[in-house]
Scaffold this motif. Structure first.
Motif, PDB file in Angstrom:
ATOM      1  N   ASP A 112     -40.636  -6.604 108.865  1.00 15.59           N
ATOM      2  CA  ASP A 112     -39.235  -6.330 109.179  1.00 15.59           C
ATOM      3  C   ASP A 112     -38.354  -7.152 108.259  1.00 15.59           C
ATOM      4  O   ASP A 112     -38.749  -8.214 107.757  1.00 15.59           O
ATOM      5  N   SER A 126     -33.890  -4.459 110.717  1.00 14.04           N
ATOM      6  CA  SER A 126     -34.623  -3.209 110.873  1.00 14.04           C
ATOM      7  C   SER A 126     -34.929  -2.908 112.334  1.00 14.04           C
ATOM      8  O   SER A 126     -35.192  -1.759 112.693  1.00 14.04           O
ATOM      9  N   ARG A 127     -34.919  -3.938 113.178  1.00 19.81           N
ATOM     10  CA  ARG A 127     -35.082  -3.803 114.618  1.00 19.81           C
ATOM     11  C   ARG A 127     -34.240  -4.868 115.301  1.00 19.81           C
ATOM     12  O   ARG A 127     -33.809  -5.816 114.653  1.00 19.81           O
ATOM     13  N   ASP A 173     -25.661  -5.326 113.471  1.00 18.62           N
ATOM     14  CA  ASP A 173     -26.183  -3.959 113.475  1.00 18.62           C
ATOM     15  C   ASP A 173     -27.707  -4.050 113.479  1.00 18.62           C
ATOM     16  O   ASP A 173     -28.319  -4.348 112.458  1.00 18.62           O
ATOM     17  N   GLN A 222     -30.056  -1.923 113.539  1.00 16.29           N
ATOM     18  CA  GLN A 222     -30.859  -0.864 112.920  1.00 16.29           C
ATOM     19  C   GLN A 222     -30.272  -0.434 111.582  1.00 16.29           C
ATOM     20  O   GLN A 222     -30.417   0.711 111.175  1.00 16.29           O
ATOM     21  N   GLU A 243     -33.123  -0.177 106.286  1.00 18.62           N
ATOM     22  CA  GLU A 243     -34.138   0.857 106.116  1.00 18.62           C
ATOM     23  C   GLU A 243     -35.218   0.327 105.173  1.00 18.62           C
ATOM     24  O   GLU A 243     -34.914  -0.188 104.098  1.00 18.62           O
TER      25      GLU A 243
END
Length: 256
Positions: A66, A110-111, A165, A167, A170
């Motif tokens: 991640d 990413s998570r 944020d 998420q 990418e």
């Protein structure tokens, strides 16, 4: 992004020539310098990069990685006051000063962060709005510090200067990553840092930093420099202009 893809084979060969136990981050940002003009309404930054693995091979799908990206503005001293209702009016009650609060803080991952690392790791690397180390100037009780810190973070969030944020990052094929962050129109000026963290199995495996300069340009830069370098002359000029403009407006009103 094209430049990064062109450099990727060379980076992989370097990793093969000098094997290491840990991967290496190669980050970059779309704008190393942001200029603020009178028409500035914000800017979008693209933060991207590559993960160079030992022996040039990504880890297996059973061990996904991640990415967390944190953009911080220059630190500043902030005084937070608590409002209290007294006799039907709001007055200032308790207050607490922070010596080194970031003027801007944005985190993209990413998570969700709480799924990536534990609370102790979040506090060490300041990953998340609830993990900021703001350095209070007084020895207030921990409960009071927590209340004021939540209040400060909420105020900054409403101003668009703090946000998260979970998420926004990418990751492509476990090698390339990218994230987009929006800098608001009220973003402060100064030297910013874009920190990238590579996380796997709850541990930070690699980190890298890239600087970002946000400066005023054009007439705004001239005014800001004049206020900093010649504050007395700047103040007299502002007063004189106010008097002239007030006299001109009064003259126009009398003629009408």
């Amino acid at each position: 992004m094209i430049r990064l893809l062109a450099l990727l084979p060379m980076l992989l060969l370097t990793a093969q020539a000098r094997p290491s136990d840990k991967p290496v981050l190669v980050p970059d940002v779309s704008q190393r310098s942001v200029r603020i003009l009178y028409s500035f309404t914000g800017a979008e930054l693209l933060l991207f990069g590559a993960i160079v693995y030992p022996r040039g091979r990504p880890v297996g799908p059973d061990k996904p990685v991640d990415i967390v990206v944190v953009v911080k503005g220059p630190t500043e001293s902030v005084l937070v006051r608590e409002k209290e209702r007294f006799a039907g009016i709001w007055i200032n009650a308790e207050r607490l000063r922070y010596r080194s609060a970031p003027s801007f803080y944005a985190i993209a991952s990413s998570r969700p962060i709480d799924q990536l690392v534990d609370e102790r790791t979040r506090a060490i690397y300041e990953l998340g709005l609830d993990s900021l180390q703001l350095s209070p100037a007084s020895s207030a009780p921990s409960e009071q510090q927590a209340v004021f810190q939540r209040g400060l973070v909420a105020l900054k969030q409403r101003a668009g200067l703090y946000f998260a944020d979970p998420q926004a990052v990418e990751i492509t094929d476990g090698v390339l990553y990218r994230a987009r962050l929006v800098m608001p129109a009220r973003v402060p000026v100064g030297r910013f840092t874009a920190e990238t963290f590579l996380i796997r199995d709850g541990r930070v495996l690699a980190a890298a930093v890239r600087p970002i300069d946000i400066q005023k340009a054009g007439f705004e830069r001239f005014v800001a420099r004049a206020a900093e370098r010649s504050s007395v002359l700047y103040g007299l000029t502002v007063v004189a202009l106010s008097l002239v403009l007030g006299w001109a407006a009064a003259s126009a009103a009398r003629r009408l």
